[in-house]
Design an enzyme around this catalytic site. Structure first.
Site, PDB file in Angstrom:
ATOM      1  N   ARG A 152       0.868  -1.174   0.000  1.00 26.93           N
ATOM      2  CA  ARG A 152       0.000   0.000   0.000  1.00 26.93           C
ATOM      3  C   ARG A 152       0.908   1.228   0.000  1.00 26.93           C
ATOM      4  O   ARG A 152       2.045   1.184   0.469  1.00 26.93           O
ATOM      5  CB  ARG A 152      -0.893   0.020   1.237  1.00 26.93           C
ATOM      6  CG  ARG A 152      -1.808  -1.193   1.374  1.00 26.93           C
ATOM      7  CD  ARG A 152      -2.607  -1.109   2.667  1.00 26.93           C
ATOM      8  NE  ARG A 152      -3.538  -2.227   2.826  1.00 26.93           N
ATOM      9  CZ  ARG A 152      -3.274  -3.343   3.498  1.00 26.93           C
ATOM     10  NH1 ARG A 152      -2.091  -3.492   4.083  1.00 26.93           N
ATOM     11  NH2 ARG A 152      -4.174  -4.311   3.592  1.00 26.93           N
ATOM     12  N   LYS A 176      -2.144  -2.423   8.008  1.00 33.10           N
ATOM     13  CA  LYS A 176      -3.333  -1.947   8.713  1.00 33.10           C
ATOM     14  C   LYS A 176      -3.442  -2.616  10.075  1.00 33.10           C
ATOM     15  O   LYS A 176      -3.146  -3.795  10.225  1.00 33.10           O
ATOM     16  CB  LYS A 176      -4.586  -2.248   7.886  1.00 33.10           C
ATOM     17  CG  LYS A 176      -4.736  -1.374   6.646  1.00 33.10           C
ATOM     18  CD  LYS A 176      -6.058  -1.637   5.959  1.00 33.10           C
ATOM     19  CE  LYS A 176      -6.254  -0.689   4.780  1.00 33.10           C
ATOM     20  NZ  LYS A 176      -7.553  -0.910   4.108  1.00 33.10           N
ATOM     21  N   HIS A 247      -2.466   2.835  -6.048  1.00 33.07           N
ATOM     22  CA  HIS A 247      -3.078   1.532  -5.794  1.00 33.07           C
ATOM     23  C   HIS A 247      -3.106   0.662  -7.048  1.00 33.07           C
ATOM     24  O   HIS A 247      -3.224  -0.558  -6.961  1.00 33.07           O
ATOM     25  CB  HIS A 247      -4.489   1.725  -5.259  1.00 33.07           C
ATOM     26  CG  HIS A 247      -4.814   0.839  -4.093  1.00 33.07           C
ATOM     27  ND1 HIS A 247      -4.079   0.864  -2.915  1.00 33.07           N
ATOM     28  CD2 HIS A 247      -5.760  -0.119  -3.921  1.00 33.07           C
ATOM     29  CE1 HIS A 247      -4.587  -0.029  -2.075  1.00 33.07           C
ATOM     30  NE2 HIS A 247      -5.588  -0.635  -2.655  1.00 33.07           N
ATOM     31  N   ARG A 250      -0.377  -1.855  -6.987  1.00 32.38           N
ATOM     32  CA  ARG A 250      -0.702  -2.957  -6.064  1.00 32.38           C
ATOM     33  C   ARG A 250      -1.663  -3.936  -6.742  1.00 32.38           C
ATOM     34  O   ARG A 250      -1.485  -5.152  -6.648  1.00 32.38           O
ATOM     35  CB  ARG A 250      -1.312  -2.370  -4.794  1.00 32.38           C
ATOM     36  CG  ARG A 250      -1.770  -3.389  -3.746  1.00 32.38           C
ATOM     37  CD  ARG A 250      -2.144  -2.638  -2.472  1.00 32.38           C
ATOM     38  NE  ARG A 250      -3.020  -3.367  -1.570  1.00 32.38           N
ATOM     39  CZ  ARG A 250      -2.591  -4.183  -0.604  1.00 32.38           C
ATOM     40  NH1 ARG A 250      -1.307  -4.384  -0.433  1.00 32.38           N
ATOM     41  NH2 ARG A 250      -3.462  -4.784   0.196  1.00 32.38           N
ATOM     42  N   HIS A 273      -4.069  -8.936   3.374  1.00 31.81           N
ATOM     43  CA  HIS A 273      -5.525  -8.976   3.528  1.00 31.81           C
ATOM     44  C   HIS A 273      -5.890  -9.870   4.711  1.00 31.81           C
ATOM     45  O   HIS A 273      -5.425 -10.999   4.806  1.00 31.81           O
ATOM     46  CB  HIS A 273      -6.196  -9.540   2.267  1.00 31.81           C
ATOM     47  CG  HIS A 273      -6.186  -8.597   1.113  1.00 31.81           C
ATOM     48  ND1 HIS A 273      -6.362  -9.003  -0.198  1.00 31.81           N
ATOM     49  CD2 HIS A 273      -6.028  -7.247   1.067  1.00 31.81           C
ATOM     50  CE1 HIS A 273      -6.311  -7.950  -0.989  1.00 31.81           C
ATOM     51  NE2 HIS A 273      -6.113  -6.888  -0.251  1.00 31.81           N
ATOM     52  N   TYR A 282      -9.611 -10.617  -7.218  1.00 32.62           N
ATOM     53  CA  TYR A 282      -8.687 -10.702  -8.344  1.00 32.62           C
ATOM     54  C   TYR A 282      -8.992 -11.899  -9.242  1.00 32.62           C
ATOM     55  O   TYR A 282      -8.583 -11.923 -10.402  1.00 32.62           O
ATOM     56  CB  TYR A 282      -7.240 -10.747  -7.840  1.00 32.62           C
ATOM     57  CG  TYR A 282      -6.837  -9.453  -7.194  1.00 32.62           C
ATOM     58  CD1 TYR A 282      -6.580  -8.325  -7.962  1.00 32.62           C
ATOM     59  CD2 TYR A 282      -6.763  -9.335  -5.811  1.00 32.62           C
ATOM     60  CE1 TYR A 282      -6.248  -7.120  -7.364  1.00 32.62           C
ATOM     61  CE2 TYR A 282      -6.434  -8.131  -5.213  1.00 32.62           C
ATOM     62  CZ  TYR A 282      -6.173  -7.026  -5.991  1.00 32.62           C
ATOM     63  OH  TYR A 282      -5.860  -5.833  -5.398  1.00 32.62           O
TER      64      TYR A 282
END
Length: 303
Positions: A152, A176, A247, A250, A273, A282
């Site tokens: 990110r 995150k 992004h 990514r 994730h 994806y």
């Protein structure tokens, strides 16, 4: 005491829980607080006394009123998520016995598939920076690292010297929720980083420079905003017509890995994730690619 004050203690308790237990970033907390205060203002206007008096109908009416104001569906979903989290917190902390948001249905979100650059476009983008300058060497290293490891933009800008091990080809990333993961570095990224560290970074260092890997011309950590501007300018130099945002690299990383046969679980781990369902989007991108290839090349589609 104002009516709004009757809601304040529980709100502050919930925000503190988000910060301490879930480790949410400051800007995310501000978003939650803004949404919840907007809901509280609606409740006060409806003469609702306190959290005990809140019903599901109040939440439904609020979301409906926002829909009338033409809020985006994604914004409505975010606001509803904030209120649902608070409603559960009220029960766990014994402010009330039931979750008032339980039966409220949210707006349907259409699944927006992430875009991706083609391998040729990525190659052109990575080669576009002027590597005769310290800034150009830095930009090349950042782009190579982002595409090599699927970072990110916030993670990229926060990488420290201590987090990177060029000898083993690994990078420790803080993502995150302050969760750490280790991601591999590809050979081109390692080589670009070696050039940047040897030639460019020493020229960007200033007396108060810290341990940040990527430095601005003032010797401080490069900001996300500066990287956004850089990648847009670099895309123009590379002759890429589609809008290029950080992004997108990514997404390209994940899409190209999947097309190359990488395991979805491995991609999930590298992207950081928490839920495999987030990574599975994806597979839809891959499906679109296969459909396009079938339409173009199958002999029965050529008539």
């Amino acid at each position: 005491m104002s009516r709004a004050a009757a809601f304040e203690d529980a709100l502050q308790s919930f925000l503190a829980t988000l910060q301490l237990e879930r480790g949410l970033a400051d800007h995310t907390l501000m978003g939650y607080e803004g949404d919840l205060r907007q809901f509280i203002a609606f409740l006060v206007a409806q003469n609702v006394a306190d959290w005990q008096a809140v019903q599901g109908e109040h939440l439904s009416d609020w979301i409906g009123s926002l829909s009338d104001e033409e809020y985006a569906v994604s914004s409505l979903a975010r606001k509803l998520t904030a209120v649902r989290g608070l409603a559960k917190h009220l029960v766990s902390e014994r402010w009330r016995q039931d979750v008032f948001s339980e039966l409220v249905r949210g707006p349907r979100l259409s699944r927006k598939l992430p875009g991706a650059l083609s391998p040729d476009e990525v190659d052109r983008l990575l080669r576009a920076p002027d590597e005769t300058t310290p800034q150009g060497l830095r930009d090349r290293a950042m782009l190579e690292l982002m595409y090599s490891s699927g970072l990110r933009v916030s993670e990229l800008c926060n990488v420290s010297l201590q987090a990177i091990d060029l000898e083993s080809g690994l990078l420790r990333v803080t993502g995150k929720g302050s969760k750490e993961r280790v991601v591999p570095l590809g050979k081109p990224a390692i080589e670009a980083l070696e050039r940047y560290l040897e030639v460019a970074r020493p020229k960007l260092v200033k007396p108060r420079t810290g341990s940040e890997l990527f430095l601005s011309q003032w010797g401080r950590a490069l900001s996300r905003k500066t990287f956004w501007v850089m990648i847009k300018k670099t895309a123009l130099l590379a002759g890429i017509e589609k809008p290029v945002k950080p992004h997108l690299l990514r997404h390209s990383f994940a899409t190209h890995l999947l097309e190359g046969g990488a395991d979805l679980r491995a991609i999930q781990e590298m992207l950081g994730h928490a839920d495999i369902a987030t990574t599975q989007i994806y597979t839809f991108v891959r499906g679109q690619s296969l459909t396009a290839a079938h339409d173009k090349h199958h002999p029965r589609n050529q008539t």
